[in-house]
Design a protein around this motif. Structure first.
Motif, short mmCIF file in Angstrom:
data_model
loop_
_atom_site.label_atom_id
_atom_site.label_comp_id
_atom_site.label_asym_id
_atom_site.label_seq_id
_atom_site.Cartn_x
_atom_site.Cartn_y
_atom_site.Cartn_z
N THR A 1 52.63 41.27 46.06
CA THR A 1 52.29 42.20 44.98
C THR A 1 50.79 42.19 44.77
O THR A 1 50.22 41.22 44.27
N GLY A 2 50.15 43.26 45.18
CA GLY A 2 48.71 43.36 45.00
C GLY A 2 48.35 43.76 43.58
O GLY A 2 49.19 43.90 42.70
N MET A 3 47.07 43.96 43.36
CA MET A 3 46.59 44.39 42.05
C MET A 3 46.95 45.86 41.84
O MET A 3 47.09 46.62 42.79
N PRO A 4 47.09 46.29 40.59
CA PRO A 4 47.36 47.71 40.34
C PRO A 4 46.22 48.59 40.84
O PRO A 4 45.07 48.17 40.96
N LEU A 5 46.56 49.81 41.13
CA LEU A 5 45.56 50.77 41.56
C LEU A 5 44.57 51.02 40.44
O LEU A 5 44.95 51.18 39.27
N GLY A 6 43.29 51.08 40.78
CA GLY A 6 42.25 51.28 39.79
C GLY A 6 41.50 50.03 39.45
O GLY A 6 40.44 50.09 38.82
N VAL A 7 42.03 48.85 39.83
CA VAL A 7 41.34 47.58 39.56
C VAL A 7 40.24 47.37 40.59
O VAL A 7 39.09 47.07 40.26
N GLY A 8 40.58 47.51 41.87
CA GLY A 8 39.59 47.40 42.95
C GLY A 8 39.24 45.97 43.28
O GLY A 8 39.50 45.02 42.51
N GLY A 9 38.68 45.81 44.46
CA GLY A 9 38.17 44.50 44.85
C GLY A 9 39.15 43.60 45.56
O GLY A 9 38.76 42.55 46.09
N GLU A 10 40.43 43.95 45.61
CA GLU A 10 41.44 43.10 46.24
C GLU A 10 42.13 43.87 47.36
O GLU A 10 42.52 45.03 47.18
N PRO A 11 42.28 43.22 48.54
CA PRO A 11 42.97 43.90 49.64
C PRO A 11 44.47 43.92 49.41
O PRO A 11 45.02 43.14 48.63
N PHE A 12 45.15 44.85 50.08
CA PHE A 12 46.60 44.97 50.00
C PHE A 12 47.21 44.48 51.31
O PHE A 12 46.64 44.67 52.39
N GLU A 13 48.36 43.85 51.19
CA GLU A 13 49.07 43.36 52.36
C GLU A 13 50.35 44.17 52.54
O GLU A 13 50.88 44.75 51.59
N GLU A 14 50.84 44.18 53.76
CA GLU A 14 52.08 44.89 54.05
C GLU A 14 52.99 43.99 54.85
O GLU A 14 52.56 43.06 55.54
N VAL A 15 54.28 44.25 54.73
CA VAL A 15 55.30 43.51 55.48
C VAL A 15 56.18 44.53 56.20
O VAL A 15 56.31 45.68 55.76
N GLU A 16 56.76 44.08 57.29
CA GLU A 16 57.66 44.93 58.06
C GLU A 16 59.05 44.34 58.00
O GLU A 16 59.25 43.15 58.27
N VAL A 17 60.00 45.16 57.65
CA VAL A 17 61.38 44.72 57.47
C VAL A 17 62.28 45.56 58.35
O VAL A 17 62.13 46.80 58.40
N GLU A 18 63.20 44.90 59.04
CA GLU A 18 64.18 45.61 59.85
C GLU A 18 65.38 45.94 58.97
O GLU A 18 65.95 45.06 58.32
#
Length: 876
Positions: free
Chosen positions: A645-662
């Motif tokens: 769970t990344g930071m909410p949109l509009g905060v800035g400064g933090e990268p987002f991660e993604e996962v892949e699920v089958e």
């Protein structure tokens, strides 16, 4: 006894009656009870021979002690005895005498006094001279004189009405003040009763109080009596104090009454009570009016406050256009006069027939509808009506002035009506009527001021409700217009969605969801929530949704989409965009956050060929996955996917991660906003647990699953908007996918045409053979000429036919217009003209160029035949 001879001129009186009337006991309060007259007699020898009982009380000697003594030697001081003996001798010679003499009490330890004595000569039976002495203590006389003078001063000079009632409750005496109020001389009121002064019901109360005081001796204080003085119609209010009066023997001789005119005090007290009541009414209005943002409810709140505390009947009319969302209302004419505020819109306003709707009515005496001000038919709640031209209602609406009306006749139920325009922000929004029926006090100027204040407060609340309703409806229209229309469709997915706005008491939120088709029959699933409410939140939601769709067309990875979306959100509250917002944040850490837009979002991309889903999360609720059960096995529990769970949109400064699920075939994926699981009544964990339990049986149709979730979680609380997006996995069949690897050599172009020509007939797409073969040849040729590494060809069949050509070069092909003399450069132009759509996207190992063809029989998805103009455009 001088009156006794007068009886001879009247009818003969029986001897027994005369005897009884002569020897009756003195009434209580006789003067002799106070002065206590004593008597004794002196014999011919100058000595005391008879001694009365009162003499015993006055001189302190018994008859045995006084008899035979010389009164002069016994009672007179030595220095006065010589003169006293001469007086006694004169009296015995037949001379009367009256005067004051000092005396002392024998053996009385020096006790002395002054007595007033009356001596009269008498004769004995033997004709000898004797004397009878009548003695009064001068101190008792002086005390009585003083008491009488004080009583006369209090009774006669008192500024209050004073009455003395006898034991028969008739007036025995009245003072001058009482006579001044009720007329005549004080003596003329003797013998009257309270019924001669007061109305019957008040006289009965007064008589009962007099009898009670006379019988019990208990005083009555501040008995309030209402009546009118003779010759006056003005009602007066008196405060009466009663107490029982006793004679010298202690026996009751009557009742004294002291009356004070308290009319002014009564009026002042009533005025003060009215002021207190009005202040309490206004205070209650401040607490009870305006608690709702609904127009009709606010009108009813006004009547709940005023009926019956202020009036007996009340009604509220609002402009029909106001209720329908039309702002074309009357502007009041400019009032004139001292102290009247000037209102804009001095024109005549709308026609007197401007329709109004009666939105509220209340009655403390009857359930009948209240008619309009002045003559007119009765108006029921909910009825649309208009006031006639020149009527008090029309004049009040046009001039913004309150009208006070009196009843038209003795048969009218209503005796007084206030017609008060509802004015908010210098604009009339409606009309309020307050009426009092016969028997109630008519409205006065103070009531008019209170009614105007109540109407002003209600009008502001009604106008606020109008503004809120307008913004709410516009935001709701905007929000719904930005949601996907109808039932979204996606390749390899069964989609169901729900959107529930908050109830009328809450503002529109910024929840949204979207289903976006991506190249290669992939699908992007998006659910987001802009923090805040109202039109601003809905507009921000629309901008973010548009940005998501734009970024999705670039075929970026989910984490990249959220990163770009974060920049967009940071720029929403800054005129210069995200770059200006970044510079402002660097310059000041204490920047105003009032214009900062924050949002949460989850972005998932599903590939039906691989059945894999790539998900990124920006501060949003975690997705829920329900895998299908094993054949014959129990249902599998719903799982919260562990997506960072990344930071909410509009905060800035933090990268987002993604996962892949089958996602296995038949699996259920649920995306939602916090309104589905959050509530003031329970913690978030309980809401998430309830959602997982509601999804425990995903076998039923997807639409039924949506309804079951909303019903089970009791989402009717209306605290927030709810967006729910569900997708059931239905991957592409293996026979709907053609996937081949081609070596990097010239003959691969022909091989690609052969593979396409062999695959399409198996799918029943013979009609697309020529076009597909031509376009596949163009893309593979470009991959050989400009790409790197091995070439991959993939054909996908679903609602359309998709062809993808993969290579390892990251450089994106660019469509350009070839010159007349160029031998090449027209391939992508040809692809664009013959296909329904084409594009390119980056992959982890290079790029993919694709085109899409509509299936035969599907109308409006593209064209496969070129016109002459299109062919010429390739060379012009």
């Amino acid at each position: 006894m001088s009156e006794i001879p007068a009886q001879a001129h009247q009818a003969p009186v029986p001897r027994e009656a005369w005897h009884d009337s002569l020897w009756h006991s003195s009434p209580p309060g006789s003067i002799y009870d106070y002065i206590k007259v004593a008597s004794f007699s002196i014999g011919p020898d100058g000595l005391i021979d008879q001694w009365s009982l009162r003499a015993e009380e006055l001189f302190g000697l018994t008859a045995a002690e006084a008899a035979g003594r010389d009164p002069v030697d016994a009672f007179m001081p030595p220095e006065l005895r010589a003169g006293a003996h001469r007086r006694v001798a004169e009296i015995l010679d037949g001379k009367e005498w009256t005067g004051l003499i000092p005396f002392r009490i024998p053996d009385g330890d020096g006790a002395h006094g002054v007595a007033e004595i009356y001596v009269m000569p008498t004769e004995t039976a033997t004709a000898e001279r004797a004397a009878l002495c009548v003695v009064v203590d001068v101190r008792a006389l002086r005390r009585i004189e003083s008491d009488l003078a004080a009583s006369q001063a209090i009774f006669g000079q008192s500024p209050f009405g004073f009455l003395l009632f006898g034991t028969d409750l008739t007036v025995q005496r009245a003072n001058r003040r009482f006579a001044t109020v009720f007329g005549g001389d004080a003596e003329e009121h003797r013998g009257r009763t309270v019924h001669d002064y007061l109305p019957p019901h008040e006289a009965d109360r007064m008589a009962a109080a007099l009898s009670r005081v006379l019988e019990t001796g208990d005083s009555v204080t501040d008995l309030r009596i209402t009546g009118a003085a003779p010759g006056s119609r003005e009602h007066r209010h008196w405060s009466i104090n009663l107490y029982r009066v006793h004679g010298g023997t202690g026996q009751p001789i009557g009742v004294a009454g002291l009356g004070t005119d308290v009319t002014r005090r009564h009026l002042a007290a009533r005025e003060a009570a009215g002021v207190r009541r009005n202040l309490a009414l206004l205070n209650e209005a401040g607490h009870r009016i305006g608690n709702s943002l609904d127009l009709e409810t606010t009108a009813r709140e006004l009547l709940d406050v005023t009926v019956p505390g202020f009036c007996d009947l009340a009604a509220v009319d609002l402009y029909q256009g106001l209720l329908l969302g039309d702002d074309d209302r009357d502007r009041p004419a400019r009032p004139h006069g001292p102290g009247v505020p000037s209102l804009p819109g001095g024109g005549p306003g709308r026609a007197p027939s401007a329709p109004l709707r009666r939105v509220a009515f209340a009655s403390a005496v009857s359930d009948a509808p209240l008619s309009g001000p002045g003559p007119g038919a009765l108006v029921a709640v909910g009825e649309v009506h208009s006031y006639p031209a020149g009527s008090p209602g029309t004049l009040a609406l046009r001039t913004a002035r309150t009208r006070l009306l009196d009843g038209n006749g003795p048969d009218d139920l209503v005796q007084s009506t206030l017609v008060v325009p509802l004015v908010a922000h210098d604009t009339v929004v409606g009309l309020a009527q307050f009426s009092r029926t016969k028997g109630s006090e008519p409205f006065g100027e103070r009531d008019r001021a209170v009614a105007v204040e109540l109407a002003a407060r209600a009008a502001v609340c009604i106008d606020n409700a109008r503004l809120y309703r307008r913004e709410h409806e516009r935001a709701l229209i905007l929000q719904r217009s930005l949601l996907p229309p109808g039932d979204p469709a996606a390749a390899g997915l069964d989609i169901a969605c729900r959107y529930l706005p908050g109830n009328a008491a809450t503002e529109v939120g910024g929840d949204w969801f979207d289903v976006i088709e991506l190249p290669g029959h992939r699908t992007a699933l998006v659910v987001g929530d802009v923090m805040g409410r109202g039109l601003r939140a809905a507009v921000a939601m629309g901008e973010l949704r548009t940005a998501v769709r734009t970024l999705a067309l670039l075929d970026l990875e989910p984490a990249e989409v959220l990163t770009a979306l974060d920049e967009v959100a940071r720029g929403l509250g800054t005129p210069g965009g995200s770059q200006q917002a970044s510079r402002a944040a660097l310059q000041s850490r204490d920047a105003d956050l009032s214009e900062v837009y924050l949002a949460t979002c989850v972005y998932a991309v599903y590939d039906p060929v691989t059945r894999r889903c790539t998900i990124a999360n920006a501060g949003h609720m975690p997705p829920v996955l329900v895998e299908p059960a094993e054949p014959g096995g129990p249902p599998r529990p719903a799982l919260l996917l562990e997506v960072p769970t990344g930071m909410p949109l509009g905060v800035g400064g933090e990268p987002f991660e993604e996962v892949e699920v089958e996602l296995p075939e038949g699996a259920l994926l649920a995306l939602y906003t916090d309104g589905l699981v959050e509530s003031r009544d329970h913690p978030l964990e309980e809401g998430l647990r309830g959602l997982r339990e509601a999804l425990a049986d995903p076998v039923r149709p997807l639409e039924d699953v949506c309804d079951h979730v909303l019903t089970t979680l009791d989402t009717r609380h209306g605290e927030d908007d709810i967006a729910l997006l569900m997708a059931r996995v239905q991957g592409l069949p293996l026979d709907a996918v053609g996937d081949w690897q081609l070596p990097r050599e010239a003959r691969s172009v022909g091989r690609a045409r052969e593979l396409a020509r062999a695959k399409l007939p198996a799918w029943g797409l013979e009609g697309l053979l020529d076009t597909t073969e031509l376009l596949v040849s163009e893309l593979v040729t470009n991959a050989l000429r400009y790409g790197e590494g091995e070439i991959r060809l993939r054909l996908l069949l679903d609602r359309t036919l998709v062809c993808e050509v993969w290579d390892a070069n990251l450089a994106q092909p660019r469509r350009r217009r070839a010159r007349d003399t160029d031998e090449g450069g027209r391939g992508l132009q040809l692809v664009g003209l013959l296909s329904a759509g084409w594009g390119t996207r980056r992959t982890h190992r290079g790029k993919t160029v694709w085109f899409e063809l509509p299936l035969p029989g599907v109308v409006g998805q593209g064209a496969t035949e070129l016109s002459a103009e299109q062919l010429l455009s390739l060379y012009g």
